[in-house]
Design a protein around this motif. Structure first.
Motif, PDB file in Angstrom:
ATOM      1  N   ARG A  15       0.854  -1.200   0.000  1.00 25.15           N
ATOM      2  CA  ARG A  15       0.000   0.000   0.000  1.00 25.15           C
ATOM      3  C   ARG A  15       0.888   1.248   0.000  1.00 25.15           C
ATOM      4  O   ARG A  15       0.932   1.983  -0.982  1.00 25.15           O
ATOM      5  N   GLY A  50      -1.937   3.644  -2.941  1.00 22.24           N
ATOM      6  CA  GLY A  50      -1.114   4.310  -1.919  1.00 22.24           C
ATOM      7  C   GLY A  50      -1.913   5.286  -1.073  1.00 22.24           C
ATOM      8  O   GLY A  50      -1.661   5.446   0.133  1.00 22.24           O
ATOM      9  N   LEU A  88      -9.105   6.866   3.414  1.00 20.74           N
ATOM     10  CA  LEU A  88      -9.166   8.275   3.825  1.00 20.74           C
ATOM     11  C   LEU A  88     -10.587   8.749   3.539  1.00 20.74           C
ATOM     12  O   LEU A  88     -10.989   8.793   2.359  1.00 20.74           O
ATOM     13  N   VAL A 167       1.152   8.485  13.178  1.00 21.22           N
ATOM     14  CA  VAL A 167       1.684   8.291  11.827  1.00 21.22           C
ATOM     15  C   VAL A 167       2.634   9.441  11.503  1.00 21.22           C
ATOM     16  O   VAL A 167       2.229  10.603  11.425  1.00 21.22           O
ATOM     17  N   SER A 169       4.017  10.710   8.855  1.00 20.75           N
ATOM     18  CA  SER A 169       3.913  10.695   7.385  1.00 20.75           C
ATOM     19  C   SER A 169       5.091  11.361   6.691  1.00 20.75           C
ATOM     20  O   SER A 169       5.432  11.026   5.558  1.00 20.75           O
ATOM     21  N   HIS A 198       8.419   6.941   8.761  1.00 16.11           N
ATOM     22  CA  HIS A 198       9.082   7.065   7.442  1.00 16.11           C
ATOM     23  C   HIS A 198      10.539   7.416   7.694  1.00 16.11           C
ATOM     24  O   HIS A 198      10.866   8.141   8.648  1.00 16.11           O
ATOM     25  N   TYR A 287       4.752  15.676   3.561  1.00 20.29           N
ATOM     26  CA  TYR A 287       4.097  14.383   3.347  1.00 20.29           C
ATOM     27  C   TYR A 287       4.916  13.525   2.370  1.00 20.29           C
ATOM     28  O   TYR A 287       5.149  13.944   1.215  1.00 20.29           O
TER      29      TYR A 287
END
Ligand SMILES: C[C@H](O)CC(=O)C(=O)O
Ligand code: MN
Length: 341
Positions: A15, A50, A88, A167, A169, A198, A287
């Motif tokens: 994903r 994604g 989302l 998260v 991101s 990340h 992001y």
């Protein structure tokens, strides 16, 4: 019998990694990766566009293969693993979620910007009605102070989320910031806490370990770092590290290494590394999913992609505002033309 898992891994390469390959997954790739993940005893495999269900569009990037077909393929080869989908609200619909549940998805991860949890109750409720495990996924967690994040996490808990994730991101959080966020959430919430990192500042592993120290038990990883930006916490490496720490994930390390080497590495157009653009994303808090969009815009307007990313960071642009990337690039190009005239 498998010992119960201390840490529950969700593998997100099918994903989050979709961003890194421009949403070009084939049925064969998803089938092969899912089968091998299942055989390695990974408990959750996330499969979607994604940007989650319904993400295939001009705005986010068009999928090569219908995501429902990819989900179906992953389900068909998963004997023990549960297939998860991301959604989302506003991008994915109730209809998408129903369809994903119908074809066998067992976990719904409902993702909102960190300050917008109140757009998630309908989708969390529907997932519950459909018998799915539910996760609240608070994206861009670096953009909210700790108290705000906790408030939003509590909202998701009150809507029925079984787990709430911090998260990162943008890969922008520093270890002490992860510590204070997870610690505060652990104090205020009774549901599971998760962490999704990340690696833009090379901190995904350190941040993940800090999250675990503070009580997070649900952790995301992407095998071979196949995720947006510089990728996520590298799953097979995480499994090795946790094993060294005496924490059981139930996942077979050798099988994961073989999968990474033989099946996932060839999917990547080039090995995942922290290159200038992903580094700037972590530095400026942008992001991770914007990476390819910004690189394309830089080419189109013949400007430095880092200038676009820095400006996006200054403007606090968030997921869903991908159209701003072109606006920003065009403004920078115009400005530079005037200066150079
Ligand atoms: C839609 C995003 O890619 C979700 C995610 O993985 C993140 O925010 O990070
Ligand atoms: Mn991500």
């Amino acid at each position: 019998m498998t010992k119960s898992r201390d840490i529950t891994i969700t593998e997100v390469a099918l994903r989050d990694g979709s961003h890194a390959i421009g949403h070009q997954y084939t049925l064969e790739q998803v089938t092969a990766v899912s089968k091998a993940l299942d055989e390695a005893n990974v408990p959750y495999i996330e499969v979607s566009h994604g940007d989650g269900l319904g993400g295939s569009s001009q705005q986010f990037g068009t999928s090569l293969t219908d995501e429902m077909k990819l989900i179906e393929a992953a389900v068909s080869v998963s004997k023990q693993a549960k297939v998860a989908v991301l959604l989302l609200p506003g991008v994915g619909t109730m209809k998408d979620l129903r369809q994903a549940a119908d074809i066998g998805a067992k976990m719904a991860r409902v993702a909102t910007h960190v300050t917008e949890a109140d757009v998630s109750p309908q989708h969390i409720n529907l997932a519950k009605e459909l018998g799915m495990e539910t996760v609240g996924f608070l994206m861009m967690s670096h953009m909210a102070p700790v108290a705000k994040l906790v408030e939003q996490a509590k909202l998701m808990e009150s809507y029925g989320a079984d787990t709430v994730y911090v998260v990162d991101s943008a890969g922008a959080l520093l270890p002490y910031e992860v510590r204070e966020r997870i610690r505060a959430m652990r104090q205020e919430l009774t549901v599971n806490i998760g962490f999704h990192g990340h690696n833009n500042l090379s901190l995904a592993m350190a941040n993940t370990l800090v999250a675990i120290e503070e009580g997070a038990t649900r952790i995301d990883g992407s095998i071979r770092c196949l995720g947006a930006g510089a990728g996520n916490t590298q799953t097979e490496v995480l499994i090795a590290v946790l094993e060294r720490m005496g924490l059981n994930t139930g996942v077979d390390l050798y099988k994961m290494m073989d999968l990474a080497e033989n099946i996932v590495a060839p999917i990547l157009k080039k090995p995942q590394e922290i290159a200038k653009d992903s580094l700037v994303m972590g530095y400026a808090g942008v992001y991770s999913s914007f990476l390819l969009h910004a690189q394309r815009a830089a080419k189109q307007f013949d400007i430095d992609s880092r200038d676009i990313l820095i400006e996006l960071g200054k403007r606090k642009v968030v997921g869903g505002q991908e159209d701003m990337i072109i606006d920003v690039a065009s403004e920078i190009a115009k400005r530079q033309k005037i200066v150079n005239a």
